[in-house]
Design an enzyme around this catalytic site. Structure first.
Site, short mmCIF file in Angstrom:
data_model
loop_
_atom_site.label_atom_id
_atom_site.label_comp_id
_atom_site.label_asym_id
_atom_site.label_seq_id
_atom_site.Cartn_x
_atom_site.Cartn_y
_atom_site.Cartn_z
N HIS A 1 -3.36 10.71 0.35
CA HIS A 1 -2.72 10.59 1.94
C HIS A 1 -2.20 11.88 2.34
O HIS A 1 -0.86 12.07 2.39
CB HIS A 1 -1.72 9.38 1.72
CG HIS A 1 -1.42 8.64 3.23
ND1 HIS A 1 -1.44 7.38 3.51
CD2 HIS A 1 -1.03 9.32 4.30
CE1 HIS A 1 -1.22 7.30 4.72
NE2 HIS A 1 -0.94 8.33 5.32
N GLU B 1 -3.87 -0.12 7.94
CA GLU B 1 -2.79 -0.10 8.89
C GLU B 1 -3.11 -0.24 10.36
O GLU B 1 -4.11 -0.36 10.76
CB GLU B 1 -2.55 1.61 9.10
CG GLU B 1 -2.21 2.28 7.87
CD GLU B 1 -1.80 4.06 8.28
OE1 GLU B 1 -1.65 4.47 9.33
OE2 GLU B 1 -1.99 4.81 7.18
N GLU C 1 -7.74 8.11 6.30
CA GLU C 1 -8.03 9.00 7.49
C GLU C 1 -8.64 10.23 7.62
O GLU C 1 -8.08 11.14 8.03
CB GLU C 1 -6.81 9.18 8.46
CG GLU C 1 -6.25 7.81 8.73
CD GLU C 1 -5.19 7.80 9.82
OE1 GLU C 1 -4.78 8.81 10.39
OE2 GLU C 1 -4.95 6.83 10.45
N ARG D 1 0.71 -1.40 -0.05
CA ARG D 1 -0.04 -0.10 0.05
C ARG D 1 0.98 1.44 0.14
O ARG D 1 1.55 1.46 0.85
CB ARG D 1 -0.81 0.07 1.26
CG ARG D 1 -2.12 1.14 1.16
CD ARG D 1 -2.83 1.31 2.52
NE ARG D 1 -3.44 2.54 2.58
CZ ARG D 1 -3.71 3.55 3.63
NH1 ARG D 1 -3.18 3.01 4.73
NH2 ARG D 1 -4.05 4.63 3.56
N TYR E 1 -5.00 1.76 15.79
CA TYR E 1 -3.58 1.79 16.76
C TYR E 1 -4.02 1.77 18.00
O TYR E 1 -3.05 1.05 18.89
CB TYR E 1 -3.00 3.54 16.38
CG TYR E 1 -2.18 3.28 15.13
CD1 TYR E 1 -0.87 2.74 14.80
CD2 TYR E 1 -2.97 3.71 13.85
CE1 TYR E 1 -0.22 2.70 13.62
CE2 TYR E 1 -2.24 3.65 12.63
CZ TYR E 1 -1.02 3.38 12.61
OH TYR E 1 -0.47 3.45 11.48
N ASN F 1 -7.70 1.53 9.60
CA ASN F 1 -6.62 2.05 10.40
C ASN F 1 -6.70 1.79 11.95
O ASN F 1 -7.70 2.53 12.38
CB ASN F 1 -6.04 3.23 10.08
CG ASN F 1 -5.61 3.35 8.69
OD1 ASN F 1 -5.46 2.31 7.65
ND2 ASN F 1 -5.06 4.63 8.27
C1 NOJ Z 1 -1.70 6.90 10.38
C2 NOJ Z 1 -1.39 7.53 8.96
O1 NOJ Z 1 -2.22 7.24 7.90
C3 NOJ Z 1 -0.04 7.43 8.86
O2 NOJ Z 1 0.51 8.44 7.77
C4 NOJ Z 1 0.84 7.69 10.17
O3 NOJ Z 1 2.35 7.53 9.92
C5 NOJ Z 1 0.59 6.38 10.97
N1 NOJ Z 1 -0.90 6.21 11.00
C6 NOJ Z 1 1.09 6.46 12.32
O4 NOJ Z 1 0.78 7.68 12.79
#
Ligand code: NOJ
Length: 508
Positions: free
Chosen positions: A148, A404, A193, A103, A335, A333
């Site tokens: 992006h 992600e 995002e 990607r 985290y 995505n």
């Molecule tokens: C979100 C983003 O899409 C990416 O560009 C970023 O580096 C990562 N997460 C980590 O924060």
């Protein structure tokens, strides 16, 4: 899923430290047949070559050159990983890892230097053609993000995502990419995002263009982003899909918000609604439109504050229908997780008007959720499980493409914390899949260390370490690269696997 977080982390840390582990954690788990693995990057974060071969200025060039104080180490993406020149090495790394796809994103001003399709930059097209062809030569599917975050500066000067004309500007750009590359690219991510684009960049100063026009700009942006995404989707559907037969979807960043106490479920519900369902509800729900709780709350707050109408703009019934269903997959995505609470003292705590004031909750993290030196990402695998389960139940089990997931450190090749994060998050994902969640692909962020936006080079997400002190930008695999390679190549998750890093990474 009743994990005792602290105990689990301690136990795992000891196991990793000792180089062995026992018990059910070591049971080997299987990924379904056809499940796809990949890694991700984005154009501004890796390409460098910011002003060569006809590329013009974007909002990250402008921010890093004129407002360096907003970037933690005052750095820029001027050269970063230099992938504009080193893309062959990047593909070699992808082959070492044994990925099914890569990607990456396309830089708008590298392809369209005027921002519009009146002029197409041949050198930019050649760069992406070379990259795509190199990937395909080695059987790696390109998954291409159209946008992006590196918006042309010229369009920003015209208001960027707050100007409704951006729907057309973005659609023209997307159509150009479908025409140029769609014969070979079968997976398109429209926008990466949207909440981060709108909230952090328009309602705050954490991302470019750092407008910080709170409580207003992020909502104008949200409406235009959703319409732009849907317009590109429908263009593909009508003009390109019959021949090209690809997939088009959006990537939403969704963290999981959990009530701090049992009686705080409304606060957590609202946090999920505001932070990411603002974008998923219009696209994936049965009714479409912004979430009702959000519309009601912002309308009420706006009236109290003396605004003649809600600060959250409305969609027409036609627009609601146009957006609903406009994504083939649920790009996700993910985290981190936060606990959420609300009491009277939240009112007046945040600046007003603002997104945070509209939402009105406090966020909490537990100290034991943090592993490693960096505070940037938190270790809460059960939050990933809960999020995937919620998406399955709430949105009728859409096909999920994890676009992600990853963990940041302050460097070092023996990245046990990252290994722990990846293996436990993959296991939590498998838990959700075993209960029916239709997850078909997983992307590790990131292939290599790169420019982490306003964190500069201080936060490192790469499974390959990059030496930014030399012109060669040498890339070296970390322990996590060895572990991911084993998972990607065998389609098995062995959380007790210990790689032999003395054996150099090689293409198998
Ligand atoms: C979100 C983003 O899409 C990416 O560009 C970023 O580096 C990562 N997460 C980590 O924060």
């Amino acid at each position: 899923m009743a994990y005792h977080h602290y105990t689990l982390i301690l136990l795992l840390a000891v196991q990793l430290e000792n180089g062995h582990a026992t018990g059910s954690r070591c049971k080997i788990r299987k990924f379904p047949h056809g499940f796809m693995f990949g890694t991700a990057t984005s154009s501004y974060q890796i390409e460098g070559a910011w002003n060569v071969d006809g590329k013009t200025e974007n909002i990250w060039d402008r921010l890093t050159h004129t407002r360096q104080y907003l970037v933690r180490d005052q750095s820029s993406g001027d050269t970063t990983d230099n992938s504009y020149y080193l893309y062959k090495r990047d593909v070699e790394m992808l082959r070492e890892l044994g990925v099914d796809f890569y990607r990456f994103s396309i830089s708008w001003t590298r392809i369209l230097p005027t921002s519009f399709p009146d002029k197409i930059n041949k050198a930019g097209v050649a760069y992406y053609n070379n990259l795509i062809n190199e990937l395909l030569k080695h059987n790696i599917k390109p998954v291409v993000t159209i946008f992006h975050w590196d918006l042309p500066q010229k369009l920003q000067d015209l208001g960027g995502w707050a100007n409704p004309y951006i729907v057309d500007w973005y659609a023209d750009y997307a159509r150009t990419l479908f025409k140029l590359f769609g014969d070979r690219v079968k997976y398109w991510v429209t926008i990466n995002e949207p909440h981060q684009v709108c909230y952090f960049a328009y309602g705050d100063k954490i991302l470019a263009p750092a407008l910080d026009i709170k409580g207003v700009a992020e909502y104008l942006c949200a409406k235009n982003v959703l319409l732009a995404h849907a317009t590109a989707y429908h263009i593909y559907d009508k003009e390109f899909r019959p021949k090209q037969k690809g997939i088009v979807f959006i990537s939403l960043s969704a963290q999981w918000y959990e009530p701090l106490y049992k009686n705080q479920s409304k606060a957590a519900f609202d946090a999920n609604q505001f932070e990411w369902e603002q974008y998923s509800h219009p696209i994936f729900s049965k009714t479409g439109d912004f979430p009702p709780a959000m519309k009601k709350r912002i309308a009420e707050r706006s009236a109290e504050q003396g605004f003649p109408r809600s600060r959250l703009p409305e969609f027409t019934p036609q627009e609601i229908q146009f957006i609903r269903g406009s994504s083939d997959f649920f790009g996700l995505n993910h985290y981190l997780t936060n606990y959420v609470s609300r009491n009277k003292s939240v009112y007046g705590y945040y600046e007003s008007p603002s997104f945070n004031d509209d939402l009105g909750v406090f966020f909490h993290v537990l100290p034991e959720w943090t592993i490693g030196q960096s505070n940037f990402t938190k270790f809460v695998p059960w939050g990933f499980y809960k999020l995937l389960t919620y998406i399955r139940k709430e949105y009728g089990n859409p096909t999920v493409f994890i676009t992600e997931n990853g963990f940041s450190t302050y460097g070092g090749r023996i990245d046990n914390d990252r290994v722990l994060y990846y293996t436990e998050y993959l296991s939590a994902m498998l838990d959700a899949m075993e209960e029916g969640s239709d997850v078909q692909a997983y992307t590790a962020w990131s292939l290599m260390d790169n420019f982490e936006w306003t964190y500069g080079y201080t936060e490192k997400f790469g499974v390959y370490e990059v030496d930014f002190s030399t012109p060669e930008r040498k890339r070296t695999p970390r322990k996590s690269a060895y572990v991911l390679r084993e998972i990607f190549q065998t389609h098995l998750l062995n959380r007790c696997y210990i790689p032999d890093m003395k054996v150099p990474m090689a293409i198998t």
